[in-house]
Design an enzyme around this catalytic site. Structure first.
Site, PDB file in Angstrom:
ATOM      1  N   ASP A  34       0.831  -1.208   0.000  1.00 38.81           N
ATOM      2  CA  ASP A  34       0.000   0.000   0.000  1.00 38.81           C
ATOM      3  C   ASP A  34       0.869   1.263   0.000  1.00 38.81           C
ATOM      4  O   ASP A  34       1.975   1.265   0.555  1.00 38.81           O
ATOM      5  CB  ASP A  34      -0.897  -0.025   1.243  1.00 38.81           C
ATOM      6  CG  ASP A  34      -2.061   0.939   1.126  1.00 38.81           C
ATOM      7  OD1 ASP A  34      -2.281   1.494   0.028  1.00 38.81           O
ATOM      8  OD2 ASP A  34      -2.758   1.140   2.136  1.00 38.81           O
ATOM      9  N   HIS A  51       2.863   3.199  -8.876  1.00 38.65           N
ATOM     10  CA  HIS A  51       2.679   1.772  -9.177  1.00 38.65           C
ATOM     11  C   HIS A  51       3.901   1.213  -9.911  1.00 38.65           C
ATOM     12  O   HIS A  51       4.339   0.101  -9.665  1.00 38.65           O
ATOM     13  CB  HIS A  51       1.420   1.554 -10.013  1.00 38.65           C
ATOM     14  CG  HIS A  51       0.147   1.943  -9.317  1.00 38.65           C
ATOM     15  ND1 HIS A  51      -0.109   1.608  -8.001  1.00 38.65           N
ATOM     16  CD2 HIS A  51      -0.939   2.649  -9.733  1.00 38.65           C
ATOM     17  CE1 HIS A  51      -1.290   2.085  -7.651  1.00 38.65           C
ATOM     18  NE2 HIS A  51      -1.810   2.727  -8.681  1.00 38.65           N
ATOM     19  N   GLU A  81     -12.148  -4.745  -5.193  1.00 39.87           N
ATOM     20  CA  GLU A  81     -12.648  -3.370  -4.982  1.00 39.87           C
ATOM     21  C   GLU A  81     -11.876  -2.351  -5.826  1.00 39.87           C
ATOM     22  O   GLU A  81     -12.350  -1.232  -6.035  1.00 39.87           O
ATOM     23  CB  GLU A  81     -12.536  -2.984  -3.497  1.00 39.87           C
ATOM     24  CG  GLU A  81     -13.523  -3.683  -2.576  1.00 39.87           C
ATOM     25  CD  GLU A  81     -13.237  -5.167  -2.373  1.00 39.87           C
ATOM     26  OE1 GLU A  81     -12.047  -5.541  -2.326  1.00 39.87           O
ATOM     27  OE2 GLU A  81     -14.198  -5.957  -2.295  1.00 39.87           O
ATOM     28  N   LEU A 145      10.924 -20.493  -4.592  1.00 34.00           N
ATOM     29  CA  LEU A 145       9.871 -19.614  -4.052  1.00 34.00           C
ATOM     30  C   LEU A 145       8.596 -19.673  -4.902  1.00 34.00           C
ATOM     31  O   LEU A 145       8.663 -19.623  -6.134  1.00 34.00           O
ATOM     32  CB  LEU A 145      10.388 -18.164  -4.056  1.00 34.00           C
ATOM     33  CG  LEU A 145       9.371 -17.102  -3.623  1.00 34.00           C
ATOM     34  CD1 LEU A 145       9.190 -17.100  -2.113  1.00 34.00           C
ATOM     35  CD2 LEU A 145       9.798 -15.706  -4.098  1.00 34.00           C
ATOM     36  N   LEU A 209      -7.314  -5.003   6.969  1.00 33.79           N
ATOM     37  CA  LEU A 209      -7.073  -6.150   6.081  1.00 33.79           C
ATOM     38  C   LEU A 209      -7.579  -5.936   4.656  1.00 33.79           C
ATOM     39  O   LEU A 209      -7.161  -6.639   3.737  1.00 33.79           O
ATOM     40  CB  LEU A 209      -7.712  -7.415   6.655  1.00 33.79           C
ATOM     41  CG  LEU A 209      -7.030  -7.952   7.922  1.00 33.79           C
ATOM     42  CD1 LEU A 209      -7.706  -9.234   8.379  1.00 33.79           C
ATOM     43  CD2 LEU A 209      -5.548  -8.211   7.666  1.00 33.79           C
TER      44      LEU A 209
END
Ligand code: FPP
Length: 254
Positions: A34, A51, A81, A145, A209
């Site tokens: 975020d 971004h 969302e 990974l 969250l």
């Protein structure tokens, strides 16, 4: 997982932890990346510049995760969302996976990284799906990974989807109401077969969250930082891991 690893020397920091050892590496780290928009705004740049910078940080944190021997890295890249954002920003975000993979896929393959996604994949734009599907296919046999992108992901959607699938399977007598338990329920989620996250990191100072892995985070340790995602780096990641190691996980016991 209990293990001792030599902590590698970081180029980005001279903190004391570099020369020590590390134990109890979380198997699965989930991150809510975020603060891209605020990072850009602070610099008088358009949100998409945040971004773009965030994408570079993804690469660094993937690299660090491999070094730290984290097994699974789940990154919240686009939520159900996020479709509410301006069209131009959505279009940019939907191009990022392709750009990221165009630049870094060879490197990820070389580093034995496997790429996967959770979320409503089918509803993504065709070009996004194609780029990711290509990367999934190319890396499917890698056993290093697991780089797991949460893309068009929403936890409530995931839970409802699981309930619908369970009802169909009960109807078809594949499972019974009596034997339905937490373990079976988990197998109907996007994260089927994966261990739950041990550590959740959220950047940018927000402490919520945001519809991320609501079921899977039941016993996860949370770690928050005010640092905005484009400023997040290996050294801060190390701090999160070291903090995690101080936690006593009791899972409701004593
Ligand atoms: C939240 O910050 C961030 C996102 C919704 C997008 C996250 C995407 C990336 C970090 C790049 C992903 C890279 C790949 C390879 C898929 P925000 O925009 O809500 O920030 P703000 O709260 O400051 O406005």
């Amino acid at each position: 997982m209990s293990m001792k690893l030599p902590f590698f020397k970081s180029k980005q920091t001279d903190t004391e932890i570099n020369d020590t050892t590390i134990e109890n590496i979380p198997n699965h780290v989930a991150i809510i990346m975020d603060g891209n928009g605020r990072w850009a705004k602070k610099r008088g740049l358009p949100r998409i510049a945040g971004h773009k910078e965030g994408m570079e940080v993804v690469r660094n944190i993937v690299k660090a995760s491999t070094k730290f021997n984290v097994q699974i890295l789940t990154l919240y890249a686009f939520s159900t969302e996020n479709w509410k954002r301006p069209k131009s920003e959505i279009e940019f975000l939907m191009k990022l996976p392709k750009e990221f993979l165009h630049i870094y896929l060879p490197d990820l393959i070389e580093n034995n990284v496997r790429i996967d996604t959770i979320g409503d994949f089918d509803a993504l734009p065709e070009h996004t799906k194609q780029a990711i599907q290509y990367a999934k296919d190319k890396t499917k046999d890698n056993n290093g990974l697991l780089l797991n992108f949460a893309l068009n992901y929403g936890s409530r959607f995931e839970i409802i989807r699981a309930i619908k699938k369970i009802m169909i399977d009960i109807d078809g007598s594949k499972i019974s109401v009596d034997t339905l338990d937490e373990k079976t329920f988990s197998q109907y989620l996007y994260t089927q077969g994966l261990c739950d996250p041990d550590l959740l990191i959220r950047t940018s100072g927000e402490q919520r969250l945001s519809n991320f892995l609501l079921w899977q985070l039941a016993y996860t340790e949370f770690w928050f930082t005010d640092v905005l995602w484009p400023d997040f780096n290996e050294a801060i990641y190390q701090q999160a891991l070291l903090d995690y190691q101080q936690r006593k996980r009791r899972y409701g016991g004593i």
